[in-house]
Scaffold this motif. Structure first.
Motif, PDB file in Angstrom:
ATOM      1  N   LEU A  27      -4.688   2.300  -8.714  1.00 19.38           N
ATOM      2  CA  LEU A  27      -3.834   2.798  -7.630  1.00 19.38           C
ATOM      3  C   LEU A  27      -4.613   3.699  -6.678  1.00 19.38           C
ATOM      4  N   LEU A  28      -5.510   4.494  -7.204  1.00 17.44           N
ATOM      5  CA  LEU A  28      -6.328   5.344  -6.338  1.00 17.44           C
ATOM      6  C   LEU A  28      -7.242   4.497  -5.459  1.00 17.44           C
ATOM      7  N   GLU A  41      -7.851  13.416  -4.126  1.00 18.08           N
ATOM      8  CA  GLU A  41      -7.239  12.105  -4.350  1.00 18.08           C
ATOM      9  C   GLU A  41      -6.481  12.084  -5.669  1.00 18.08           C
ATOM     10  N   HIS A  48       5.776   3.035  -4.197  1.00 20.67           N
ATOM     11  CA  HIS A  48       5.892   4.194  -5.082  1.00 20.67           C
ATOM     12  C   HIS A  48       5.814   3.696  -6.528  1.00 20.67           C
ATOM     13  N   SER A  79       3.484   7.173  -3.399  1.00 27.79           N
ATOM     14  CA  SER A  79       3.477   8.254  -4.386  1.00 27.79           C
ATOM     15  C   SER A  79       3.264   7.625  -5.748  1.00 27.79           C
ATOM     16  N   ARG A 125      -6.413   1.327  -4.529  1.00 26.57           N
ATOM     17  CA  ARG A 125      -5.535   0.540  -3.672  1.00 26.57           C
ATOM     18  C   ARG A 125      -4.843   1.383  -2.600  1.00 26.57           C
ATOM     19  N   GLY A 126      -4.392   2.581  -2.985  1.00 26.83           N
ATOM     20  CA  GLY A 126      -3.556   3.390  -2.114  1.00 26.83           C
ATOM     21  C   GLY A 126      -2.092   3.260  -2.510  1.00 26.83           C
ATOM     22  N   PHE A 127      -1.302   4.282  -2.237  1.00 32.26           N
ATOM     23  CA  PHE A 127       0.104   4.281  -2.661  1.00 32.26           C
ATOM     24  C   PHE A 127       0.882   5.313  -1.862  1.00 32.26           C
ATOM     25  N   ARG A 161      -2.943  13.601  -5.976  1.00 32.16           N
ATOM     26  CA  ARG A 161      -1.788  12.880  -5.431  1.00 32.16           C
ATOM     27  C   ARG A 161      -0.959  12.238  -6.536  1.00 32.16           C
ATOM     28  N   ALA A 175       0.823  -1.214   0.000  1.00 35.07           N
ATOM     29  CA  ALA A 175       0.000   0.000   0.000  1.00 35.07           C
ATOM     30  C   ALA A 175       0.852   1.258   0.000  1.00 35.07           C
ATOM     31  N   GLY A 176       2.054   1.179   0.553  1.00 34.09           N
ATOM     32  CA  GLY A 176       2.929   2.350   0.600  1.00 34.09           C
ATOM     33  C   GLY A 176       3.956   2.401  -0.512  1.00 34.09           C
ATOM     34  N   HIS A 199     -13.361   9.372  -8.126  1.00 37.26           N
ATOM     35  CA  HIS A 199     -12.266   9.847  -7.282  1.00 37.26           C
ATOM     36  C   HIS A 199     -12.372  11.358  -7.081  1.00 37.26           C
TER      37      HIS A 199
END
Length: 315
Positions: free
Chosen positions: A239-240, A272, A221, A246, A242-244, A275, A218-219, A268
C-alpha cells in the motif's frame, strides 16, 4: 440523505419491481429524518424508516401499490392520532414504484419529479435545479406542490477490508449497511468468508493478498486485519508503494513498533509510514470484534471515510 441509485438498481435487478418509500417531510418529533428511505417488494424489504407501526403500514401500502400497478403515492401521517405512536409529530411519505427503466432514468446530481396532482413545477424546485446547474450543489430533499426533489447519492468511495476473520466479519457486518461505501473484502480462501455476504460487498480470493493491491484505486481506504503478521506487513508495504486514501492496521503498539522498523528497512520514510494508523478502533470500547467495528463505524459517521484511520480517533 440522498437517493442511493446503486442500492435501488441492485434491488430492481433481483426483484423486478420495487417500491421506494422515503420520508419526504417531518413536523415535530419523528422516528427518522427527511430523506430516510426503505425498499419494499412482494416478499421482502430492506432499510428502515424507523420501524414500528409507521413502517408496518408503509410496507403494507407499498405492496398494495405493487399489486394495483400504481406508480406513486403521497401519504401524510400524524404519528400520534393516526398510528398511536408516542413521537407526537407528523411525517409525509412518498412511495414510488421503480423498475429497470425508471432506474436507468436516474442521472445527474438530483432527481425531480411530480408525485401527485398535475400542477407545473413550482418556483422553489426550479430555483433549486438552477442552483445545481450553477454549481451550488444539490439541495436537501424538497417536497412542494406535488413535486419531489432529492439529491442522488455521490459515487461510493472504495473501502478494501483485508481479512475475513472475526474482526473482518464484524467490520463488514457493521459497515456494509452504511451509505457511500463500496466494500471489497479480501482473504486467502473462499472458506474464510461467511456463506452469505451483505448486499454490495465484493469478495476477492488471493493466496497472496498483496498481489491485489495494484487493483485498488489509488485513493481507496483500507483496513488490514489478516490472520498473519507476515501478510499484514506485506500489505502495508504494498500500500505504501501503491498509494492510498487512508489505511488502518489492527494490532498492538508493540506490533506497530516492529512494523515501523521493518517498513523503514524496506525503504519507506517515517512520514510515509505514519500515514498508516495502528491500532484501529477506539481503545475505550475494548477489543471485542464488534467493539472495534463500532469504533471504526463511529469514526466514519462522525468524521467521514477520509478519517477512517486518523490518529485522533484510533485510540
Amino acid at each position: 440523505m440522498s437517493l442511493d441509485r446503486d442500492a435501488l438498481a441492485r434491488a430492481v435487478a433481483a426483484e423486478g419491481r420495487v417500491v421506494r418509500v422515503v420520508v419526504a417531510e417531518i413536523r415535530g418529533s419523528a422516528p427518522r429524518e427527511a430523506g430516510t428511505a426503505m425498499l419494499v417488494w412482494a416478499e421482502g424489504q430492506s432499510g428502515t424508516i424507523g420501524g414500528g407501526a409507521l413502517e408496518f403500514e408503509a410496507a403494507a401500502e407499498a405492496r398494495r401499490l405493487l399489486r394495483d400497478r400504481g406508480s406513486a403515492r403521497v401519504a401524510r401521517v400524524a404519528l400520534g392520532p393516526g398510528l398511536g405512536q408516542c413521537c407526537g409529530g407528523a411525517v409525509t411519505l412518498v412511495s414510488e414504484v421503480f423498475d429497470a427503466e425508471a432506474v436507468a432514468a436516474l442521472t445527474g446530481e438530483v432527481h425531480a419529479r411530480r408525485v401527485e396532482g398535475d400542477r407545473p413545477m413550482p418556483l422553489a424546485l426550479r430555483r433549486a435545479l438552477a442552483g445545481v446547474r450553477g454549481g451550488l450543489g444539490a439541495p436537501p430533499v424538497l417536497l412542494k406542490e406535488g413535486w419531489f426533489l432529492e439529491p442522488l447519492a455521490l459515487p461510493a468511495r472504495a473501502l478494501w477490508i483485508w481479512g475475513a476473520g472475526h474482526v473482518g466479519r464484524a467490520l463488514v457486518g457493521v459497515l456494509a449497511p452504511l451509505p457511500g461505501l463500496a466494500i471489497t473484502w479480501v482473504d486467502t480462501a473462499a472458506a474464510r468468508f461467511p456463506d452469505v455476504l451483505p448486499d454490495g460487498v465484493v469478495p476477492r480470493i488471493a493466496i497472496d493478498p498483496a498481489a491485489l493491491v495494484p487493483e485498488a484505486p489509488a485513493g481507496a481506504h483500507h483496513l488490514i486485519l489478516t490472520y498473519s503478521h507476515a501478510l499484514d506487513l506485506a500489505l502495508c508495504h504494498a500500500l505504501l508503494v501503491r498509494g492510498f486514501g487512508s489505511a488502518g492496521l489492527i494490532g498492538s503498539d508493540s506490533k506497530w513498533a516492529r512494523f515501523r522498523t521493518r517498513l523503514g528497512q524496506l525503504g519507506h520514510s517515517p512520514a510515509e509510514i505514519a500515514r498508516i494508523c495502528c491500532p484501529i478502533g477506539q481503545k475505550t470500547l475494548g477489543k471485542h470484534p464488534q467493539a472495534i467495528a463500532i469504533g471504526v463505524a463511529a469514526a466514519l459517521l462522525s468524521e467521514g471515510v477520509d478519517r477512517i484511520a486518523a490518529r485522533d480517533i484510533a485510540g
